[in-house]
Design a protein around this motif. Sequence first.
Motif, PDB file in Angstrom:
ATOM      1  N   LYS A 457      40.978 -24.494  12.511  1.00 41.31           N
ATOM      2  CA  LYS A 457      40.537 -23.493  13.488  1.00 41.31           C
ATOM      3  C   LYS A 457      39.283 -22.817  12.942  1.00 41.31           C
ATOM      4  O   LYS A 457      39.311 -22.201  11.877  1.00 41.31           O
ATOM      5  N   LEU A 458      38.187 -22.963  13.666  1.00 39.79           N
ATOM      6  CA  LEU A 458      36.926 -22.328  13.305  1.00 39.79           C
ATOM      7  C   LEU A 458      36.896 -20.922  13.888  1.00 39.79           C
ATOM      8  O   LEU A 458      37.190 -20.732  15.073  1.00 39.79           O
ATOM      9  N   VAL A 459      36.538 -19.932  13.068  1.00 40.90           N
ATOM     10  CA  VAL A 459      36.483 -18.537  13.516  1.00 40.90           C
ATOM     11  C   VAL A 459      35.171 -17.924  13.062  1.00 40.90           C
ATOM     12  O   VAL A 459      34.846 -17.942  11.868  1.00 40.90           O
ATOM     13  N   TYR A 460      34.396 -17.409  14.015  1.00 43.56           N
ATOM     14  CA  TYR A 460      33.175 -16.679  13.677  1.00 43.56           C
ATOM     15  C   TYR A 460      33.514 -15.222  13.377  1.00 43.56           C
ATOM     16  O   TYR A 460      34.367 -14.617  14.035  1.00 43.56           O
ATOM     17  N   SER A 461      32.810 -14.632  12.429  1.00 41.99           N
ATOM     18  CA  SER A 461      32.864 -13.184  12.280  1.00 41.99           C
ATOM     19  C   SER A 461      32.053 -12.557  13.416  1.00 41.99           C
ATOM     20  O   SER A 461      31.275 -13.233  14.092  1.00 41.99           O
ATOM     21  N   ARG A 462      32.214 -11.265  13.599  1.00 41.89           N
ATOM     22  CA  ARG A 462      31.424 -10.583  14.623  1.00 41.89           C
ATOM     23  C   ARG A 462      29.926 -10.715  14.316  1.00 41.89           C
ATOM     24  O   ARG A 462      29.107 -10.941  15.210  1.00 41.89           O
ATOM     25  N   GLU A 463      29.572 -10.607  13.039  1.00 41.68           N
ATOM     26  CA  GLU A 463      28.167 -10.709  12.671  1.00 41.68           C
ATOM     27  C   GLU A 463      27.620 -12.112  12.947  1.00 41.68           C
ATOM     28  O   GLU A 463      26.493 -12.263  13.417  1.00 41.68           O
ATOM     29  N   GLU A 464      28.407 -13.149  12.633  1.00 46.51           N
ATOM     30  CA  GLU A 464      27.977 -14.510  12.939  1.00 46.51           C
ATOM     31  C   GLU A 464      27.772 -14.674  14.443  1.00 46.51           C
ATOM     32  O   GLU A 464      26.806 -15.274  14.908  1.00 46.51           O
ATOM     33  N   ASP A 465      28.699 -14.117  15.192  1.00 42.34           N
ATOM     34  CA  ASP A 465      28.655 -14.251  16.645  1.00 42.34           C
ATOM     35  C   ASP A 465      27.430 -13.559  17.228  1.00 42.34           C
ATOM     36  O   ASP A 465      26.752 -14.086  18.113  1.00 42.34           O
ATOM     37  N   MET A 466      27.127 -12.377  16.727  1.00 43.85           N
ATOM     38  CA  MET A 466      26.065 -11.578  17.322  1.00 43.85           C
ATOM     39  C   MET A 466      24.668 -12.046  16.908  1.00 43.85           C
ATOM     40  O   MET A 466      23.692 -11.811  17.635  1.00 43.85           O
TER      41      MET A 466
END
Length: 753
Positions: A457-466
Amino acid sequence: MTLIKTQIGRRAFIKNTSLASGGLILGFSMLNACKPKQAETMAALEMPEEWFEMNGYLKIGDNGVVTILSPNPEIGQNVKTSMPMIVADELDIDWSQVIVEQAPLNTKLYSWQVAGGSRSISSSWQGLRMAGATARHLLKEAAAQAWQVPVSEISAVAGMLTHEASGNSAGYGEMASAASKLEVPEEIELKEQSEFTIIGTSRKNVDGKKIVTGQPLFGLDVQREGMLIATVAHPPAFGMTLKSFDASSAKQMPGIKDVFSIKVYEDDFKRSTFHHTAFNEVVVVLGETTWQVMQAKKAVQIEWEKAPDRTYGMTMFGNDMTVNHPAGMENSASHKEKMEAMSARPGRVVRRDGNPEAAFANAAKVIERSYSCPFLAHNTMEPMNFFAHVTEGHAELLGPTQTPEWMETAIAARLDLPLDKVDIMMTRQGGGFGRRLYGHFMVEAALISKQAKAPVKLVYSREEDMTQGIYRPAYYATYRAALDENNNMVAFHVKTGGIPESPLFANRFPAGALDNYLAEDWTIESNITTGAFRAPRSNFIAGAEQSFLDEVAEASGKDPIQFRLDLLQRAQQHPVGERNDYEADRYAGVLEMVREKSGWEQGATGRHRGVSAYFCHNSYVAQVLDIIMEGNEPKVDRVCVAIDCGIVVNPDAATNMAEGGTVDGIGQAMYSAMTFKDGVPEEKNFDRYRLIRHAEAPKSIDVHFVDNGKDPTGLGEPPFPPVMGALANALYKATGRRVYHQPFITDRPPLVG
């Protein structure tokens, strides 16, 4: 009843035997579909021992319980409830007997399985109705054969089949087995609108209970045995790319399984509509838990370098094009300078009616104003994530996506697998707004799983996402209006563009309402990756246009609503040009409704009012926004909304969408911006990126729908763009100052720290 040929969507009735044994069940709960008072009744029902499939949309249990599959991705627009309502109405089943499941990806059955363009209901309206009506017909025919009577004498109401003359009756479940074996007729009867019993009534969100009790529904909730967690590191600035990395320290940290880099798409990969990504090479950290991989990512020593000019081929909705990503580290200050410079030059003429140049030269008065808006991040509440399990000959993916079919094609090509060996399943999504149209994170998850030889399961942090894109473009528009000696507008000119696209809709209002009209556009290339954002292009141009029209109305000495209505009357009675893409009478209709419902002509003591109206996604929205002053601070107190989107399937859900779009539009226009310094996004989390807060939302939003019996059109996006204009116009009334550049409130100190 209306007779219609089933050939329109005949492939939608092809048998899909994989569903007969239960199909894919995501977010399943019988009680979620019920009103509270129905819960005890439903809880007492036993699950059917056997299911009988009527068509690809529904199956009926031997006890009369009906499962309806909702085909489109659910991103909060409530289609998982509204689409089954359409099927259930034509089937004529008691809604309390309905179970709703998320359908699997199967465009041969369901055609348009996309959450985008506000098209879920409108594109499936006919097919959903046909599915329910066909099943109802087959049940009636089965009963007619069993009772040896004409099918025309059988009635089907609320899950019961009845032959009045003989006194025979049976539940749907008793006839389901026989009905499922019958041939689909060449023609089928659909209900008249007056016969609807479910469509047009409010039904609770079928996932509501799970949402409020925190039960698994979303991509982040996915858990599988042996599953690893991954996160990615991308370049810190647009205009940079990966050079090298040292993961020796990170690999020694607890729970970390591996650190490696992946290339999302090969250099020669021809990308399609939603296959682009901001950064094509990223570093992957793989481990046991989300916390472990995000901490280990900080320990990876990564060296980045400046990226060269990049060019790649793309097919955009069937049209081949070339996309250029220039080298360089861009800045918001230079963006503004470039857009202002482009606006001062001649643009590409997209539409010209009459002789606008002569009209401006001979005008008694010319009004000219410019408007701009910044890049915006989507900021979905659920950051990007996806589950993937890739083996040698098969890829299974599960998670939140708005474009499952298009991403299935990209993943199959990237993994070099046949299309039928890639299975994508959809979870409910914690927000989309256009961000999840682009599925590079799905490709990343598949590549990580393939290399790890494990479910991931790949999960972005909020910072990666933004900070990875894909942003709403930055736009700039200059408007001019020519007035004659009687203050009548005799010419209109819009010149607009953006980074990297233009927001122009040359054939929308006020095109068609004036003899002299000119529309030009321009673009500026950028390596900052952009894409669709709620109501693409309209999300800027509507507010700019409606702000400018208010200023022209004031200069003309006319009431702003009447000013617009006069133009629309001209467009209705004596339209200019043949390419106008709006219906002037429907446009005028929402303005007249909002004038009445808001009490516009009576005024509002202590309130400062602004109005706007706009057409997009085949729907019409007008809004009147009231501001009150608390000290020196303007506060949005009330918004009155009038909408013409045709038949409203689920009034509560429709109202929720209108309210959400209105609040979102106010917040984005007032507070939000993505800015860049040397290619680096300056807003990386909510401590810097400003969203609207609860206390800043309108105290009340009154939503009214035009009842015209027309087939449904878009609703998720249309209420979003025009409210920005109404807000700007109300701010002028409240403060005496016009606002031209978003965000309207620009003194944005850090929210924390």
